[in-house]
Design a protein around this motif. Structure first.
Motif, PDB file in Angstrom:
ATOM      1  N   LYS A  33       0.701 -12.799 -12.770  1.00  0.00           N
ATOM      2  CA  LYS A  33       1.657 -11.760 -12.407  1.00  0.00           C
ATOM      3  C   LYS A  33       1.864 -11.773 -10.898  1.00  0.00           C
ATOM      4  O   LYS A  33       0.913 -11.652 -10.118  1.00  0.00           O
ATOM      5  N   VAL A  34       3.097 -11.915 -10.497  1.00  0.00           N
ATOM      6  CA  VAL A  34       3.429 -11.999  -9.076  1.00  0.00           C
ATOM      7  C   VAL A  34       3.041 -10.696  -8.370  1.00  0.00           C
ATOM      8  O   VAL A  34       3.281  -9.598  -8.867  1.00  0.00           O
ATOM      9  N   GLY A  35       2.418 -10.847  -7.205  1.00  0.00           N
ATOM     10  CA  GLY A  35       2.039  -9.693  -6.418  1.00  0.00           C
ATOM     11  C   GLY A  35       0.638  -9.171  -6.668  1.00  0.00           C
ATOM     12  O   GLY A  35       0.197  -8.229  -6.009  1.00  0.00           O
ATOM     13  N   THR A  36      -0.077  -9.791  -7.615  1.00  0.00           N
ATOM     14  CA  THR A  36      -1.443  -9.325  -7.925  1.00  0.00           C
ATOM     15  C   THR A  36      -2.495 -10.315  -7.460  1.00  0.00           C
ATOM     16  O   THR A  36      -3.675 -10.183  -7.800  1.00  0.00           O
ATOM     17  N   GLU A  37      -2.097 -11.314  -6.691  1.00  0.00           N
ATOM     18  CA  GLU A  37      -3.040 -12.347  -6.281  1.00  0.00           C
ATOM     19  C   GLU A  37      -4.107 -11.789  -5.342  1.00  0.00           C
ATOM     20  O   GLU A  37      -3.828 -10.947  -4.493  1.00  0.00           O
ATOM     21  N   HIS A  38      -5.329 -12.266  -5.531  1.00  0.00           N
ATOM     22  CA  HIS A  38      -6.428 -11.933  -4.618  1.00  0.00           C
ATOM     23  C   HIS A  38      -7.483 -13.025  -4.727  1.00  0.00           C
ATOM     24  O   HIS A  38      -7.498 -13.794  -5.697  1.00  0.00           O
ATOM     25  N   VAL A  39      -8.332 -13.105  -3.730  1.00  0.00           N
ATOM     26  CA  VAL A  39      -9.330 -14.172  -3.671  1.00  0.00           C
ATOM     27  C   VAL A  39     -10.718 -13.613  -3.971  1.00  0.00           C
ATOM     28  O   VAL A  39     -11.124 -12.601  -3.392  1.00  0.00           O
ATOM     29  N   ILE A  40     -11.423 -14.286  -4.871  1.00  0.00           N
ATOM     30  CA  ILE A  40     -12.812 -13.950  -5.176  1.00  0.00           C
ATOM     31  C   ILE A  40     -13.702 -14.976  -4.476  1.00  0.00           C
ATOM     32  O   ILE A  40     -13.520 -16.177  -4.654  1.00  0.00           O
TER      33      ILE A  40
END
Length: 487
Positions: free
Chosen positions: A382-389
């Motif tokens: 989903k565009v806009g929900t990216e995050h880095v773990i």
């Protein structure tokens, strides 16, 4: 002021030296909660001896579950062992690592908890060895026929034992240094200790099965040469080619397939290696894949001392109860918690992998996004929900896609099916006469219980091919996928 019981009031402040948080040390011993005899007897008594025992439908081996439940309830251990071995060559394996589809088919499961069939199976399997009830079965006559079994996993071992006990001269070829295949190097000791495998192999050696380790067919011996030397060849090489994840950053150091990681860890535990080259100690670990292999990676990383372990799944979290479209006696996809999950780590769902992130060629994190379902059923980030773990290690436990190499097709002309498995007919025969395909090599990645069932059935097909008839039981056909479940 302290009260007379010795407790301190919350208003008082006491300065104490800070102590480090205790670290729980997990050993590699088998994690198994054994039921006491009274509980086992009570569970066995719940079996209703159904007119139509649906647990037989759930079990690929067709285990005589109501019979050995009744014998357990009556305390007739020797008879229970005999009935169990009538359909299952290795109950001590399935009692540990099988997900028990039989319990999902138990008639009691319609409106109450099913009988703990797997626990009863485990107890009978252990009682068999503890009471010296597992004896070598020597053939009544020897046939002038030889069979080569390539691969020493559960399918190959089951086929080899059936053929040996019925008078064939059988040699099992294994490319690794020890016999066992998946049982030896794919499953960690905390699920299956290797002395359990070794004690069964000793029985098979006494029966006459010959084991040849460190021999890779296709390299050390060509497939066509092997076929010329034996009357029949059983291909039980498994489905060992791992499914990859080709997203940006895949080349970074720190991304590994699950099976080499587990195999190396098993060698360290066995004392064959001093230390693992892939070590999770003090590292942030991410496991991609929510099956048994992923669970094994969790337990292994925790035992190595990982700082954190996170499992990511692209789909929704399964429910705690059967879905309407998976009614009894179907095998339901429900939320499962293994011993490794109980030991630690975090599980996240609806997590779509986007990119491996790194610096100077080394992995530092995994970029993920929330999974979005499109109208056509596709799952996309989903565009806009990216995050880095943060991640120092990522293990890919995404399943397997078939044969690891094509030597069998090049040297023997054996055909592969659309899933790159070694194609076979209704009698497990490949397009090459006298060459049979069994277990994961023929059906694709599956369960240990399916491997044993196919090994038994393939042995019967080999006997029929070489002698014209067979007296061996044939529990399943090669195209029966009614309750298949990937590991």
């Amino acid at each position: 002021m302290a009260d007379p019981r010795g407790f301190l009031k919350v208003t008082e402040r006491v300065d104490r030296p800070k102590r480090p948080v205790p670290v729980r040390i997990l050993d590699w011993k088998e994690v198994q909660v054994e039921q006491d005899s009274a509980t086992l007897k009570n569970q066995a008594s719940r079996c209703m001896d159904c007119g139509v025992p649906f647990c037989h439908v759930g079990c690929p081996l067709g285990n005589l579950i109501p019979e050995w439940n009744d014998l357990t309830w009556r305390g007739q251990t020797a008879q229970a062992v005999e009935r169990m071995h009538a359909t299952n060559n290795f109950p001590e394996f399935t009692g540990r690592v099988c997900p028990a589809p039989c319990e999902s088919s138990c008639v009691l499961g319609i409106n109450q908890p099913a009988v703990t069939i797997k626990q009863i199976e485990y107890s009978i399997g252990e009682a068999a060895f503890e009471n010296d009830l597992v004896k070598p079965i020597m053939p009544a006559r020897m046939l002038d026929k030889t069979v080569a079994v390539v691969g020493s996993g559960p399918a190959g071992l089951a086929a080899a034992q059936q053929l040996t006990q019925n008078g064939f001269t059988v040699a099992v070829f294994e490319r690794d240094d020890r016999i066992g295949g998946l049982l030896r190097y794919g499953i960690p000791d905390f699920k299956l200790e290797k002395d359990v495998v070794d004690r069964r192999l000793r029985v098979m050696e006494e029966e006459g099965t010959r084991f040849r380790t460190g021999v890779e067919i296709g390299k050390d011996i060509s497939w066509d040469n092997l076929k010329k030397r034996y009357d029949a060849v059983v291909v039980a090489t498994g489905s060992t080619k791992p499914r990859d994840l080709n997203i940006p950053g895949r080349e970074l150091e720190g991304i590994h397939f699950a099976m080499p990681y587990l195999s190396e860890s098993n060698r360290v535990v066995a004392g064959d290696l001093y230390a693992a080259s892939i070590d999770a100690k003090g590292k942030n670990v991410i496991v991609l894949g929510g099956g048994d292999t992923g669970s094994d990676c969790i337990g292994t990383a925790l035992r190595q001392g990982a700082q954190s372990v996170t499992t990511l799944a692209i789909g929704v979290k399964p429910g705690l109860e059967r879905a309407d479209h998976e009614p009894w006696p179907m095998y339901p996809k429900i939320f499962e918690v293994s011993s490794s999950h109980e030991e630690g780590g975090e599980r996240k769902y609806l997590a779509s992998t986007v990119e491996f992130v790194g610096e100077n060629g080394k992995l530092t994190g995994l970029k993920v996004a929330e999974t979005e379902y499109l109208e056509d059923g596709r799952r996309v980030p989903k565009v806009g929900t990216e995050h880095v773990i943060p991640a120092d290690l990522v293990f890919l436990a995404l399943g397997f896609t078939g044969q690891e190499d094509d030597s069998i097709t090049q040297q023997l002309g054996a055909e592969l099916d659309a899933r790159t498995n070694v194609a076979r007919d209704e009698q497990y025969m490949t397009n090459v006469p006298s060459v049979f395909s069994v277990g994961d090599a023929g059906r694709g990645q599956s369960l240990v219980v399916w491997a044993i069932a196919e090994g038994r059935a393939c042995a019967a097909a080999v006997e029929r091919y070489l002698t014209g008839s067979t007296q061996m039981p044939e529990p399943v056909g090669p195209f029966d996928h009614s309750i298949d479940l990937a590991v």
